[in-house]
Design an enzyme around this catalytic site. Structure first.
Site, mmCIF file in Angstrom:
data_model
loop_
_atom_site.group_PDB
_atom_site.id
_atom_site.type_symbol
_atom_site.label_atom_id
_atom_site.label_comp_id
_atom_site.label_asym_id
_atom_site.label_seq_id
_atom_site.Cartn_x
_atom_site.Cartn_y
_atom_site.Cartn_z
ATOM 1 N N ASP A 1 15.278 -13.884 -33.060
ATOM 2 C CA ASP A 1 16.321 -14.144 -34.029
ATOM 3 C C ASP A 1 16.538 -15.662 -34.043
ATOM 4 O O ASP A 1 16.078 -16.372 -33.141
ATOM 5 C CB ASP A 1 17.590 -13.397 -33.622
ATOM 6 N N ASP B 1 19.782 -17.663 -35.642
ATOM 7 C CA ASP B 1 21.143 -18.188 -35.516
ATOM 8 C C ASP B 1 21.831 -17.670 -34.267
ATOM 9 O O ASP B 1 21.877 -16.455 -34.019
ATOM 10 C CB ASP B 1 21.955 -17.812 -36.757
#
Length: 224
Positions: A8, A10
């Site tokens: 991922d 953020d």
């Protein structure tokens, strides 16, 4: 076959939310109405944190904003955004973790609910070739139309997107002896559950509790 490593973006590799920060940047430079845009951007961000975000509604908002401007102007603003917001936020530990997997010969990809326009230059900063992100529709001139393509890579949609990407490569998730996914958010539990080695990375409270209950490793990258 090489191992598969997914990240991922953020709050996992970045200590911020690139989508939210792009909106804040657009407000600061006067490209959008600062009061109304900040209000809507903040509402969507709070929904994301709570796990209640409607990804279609958010993408219509985000891509509708981008569609107001020619791509040349957006690209110029994004270069400024990278210099002012993203590069100063890059952390050595996150860069080193990605590089470790690249050096090991893993098939490495970043998968993010944030759109490709915002995230493609960020993936390049990490040296990652493969990016699965929310896809904007573009016209024959390369301008963003405001529409989006495919399934939003959010929640269970990340599993759909990873499987589709691997299938297009003639591969499958189950074909890897080791598949790893690093994420900070409870929104990514479907993909964390789908890999062989989930890693809760800088986890929020909900994911942290889930990871402890499942016995998953917890990694904190932003203590430096």
């Amino acid at each position: 076959m090489n191992n598969l490593t997914l990240f991922d973006l953020d709050h996992t590799l970045l200590p911020l939310d690139s989508d939210y920060e792009w909106g804040q940047f657009m407000s600061r430079i006067g490209a959008v109405d600062p009061v109304e845009f900040a209000r809507r951007n903040g509402e969507f961000y709070a929904q994301y944190q709570a796990g209640t975000l409607d990804p279609v509604a958010y993408l219509e908002f985000a891509f509708g904003t981008l569609a107001r401007f020619p791509r040349s102007q957006l690209d110029a603003w994004h270069r400024q955004f990278m210099d002012e917001v993203i590069r100063p936020a890059l952390k050595p530990g996150a860069l080193a973790l990605v590089q470790k997997h690249l050096d090991a010969g893993d098939l490495v990809a970043i998968i993010t609910a944030t759109n490709r326009f915002v995230t493609a230059p960020i993936a390049q900063e990490f040296g990652v070739e493969h990016l699965i992100a929310a896809e904007p529709e573009v016209d024959e001139k390369g301008d963003i139309t405001g529409a989006f393509i495919g399934t939003p890579p959010y929640g269970a949609g990340k599993v759909v997107n990873i499987r589709n990407w691997l299938e297009a490569r003639g591969q499958s998730l189950e074909g890897f002896a080791r598949s790893t996914f690093y994420s900070d958010s409870q929104n990514d539990i479907p993909l964390l559950e789908a890999v062989t080695h989930p890693v809760a990375t800088n986890p929020n409270a909900l994911l942290g509790a889930h990871a402890k209950a499942r016995g998953w490793p917890i990694l904190n990258l932003f203590n430096d």
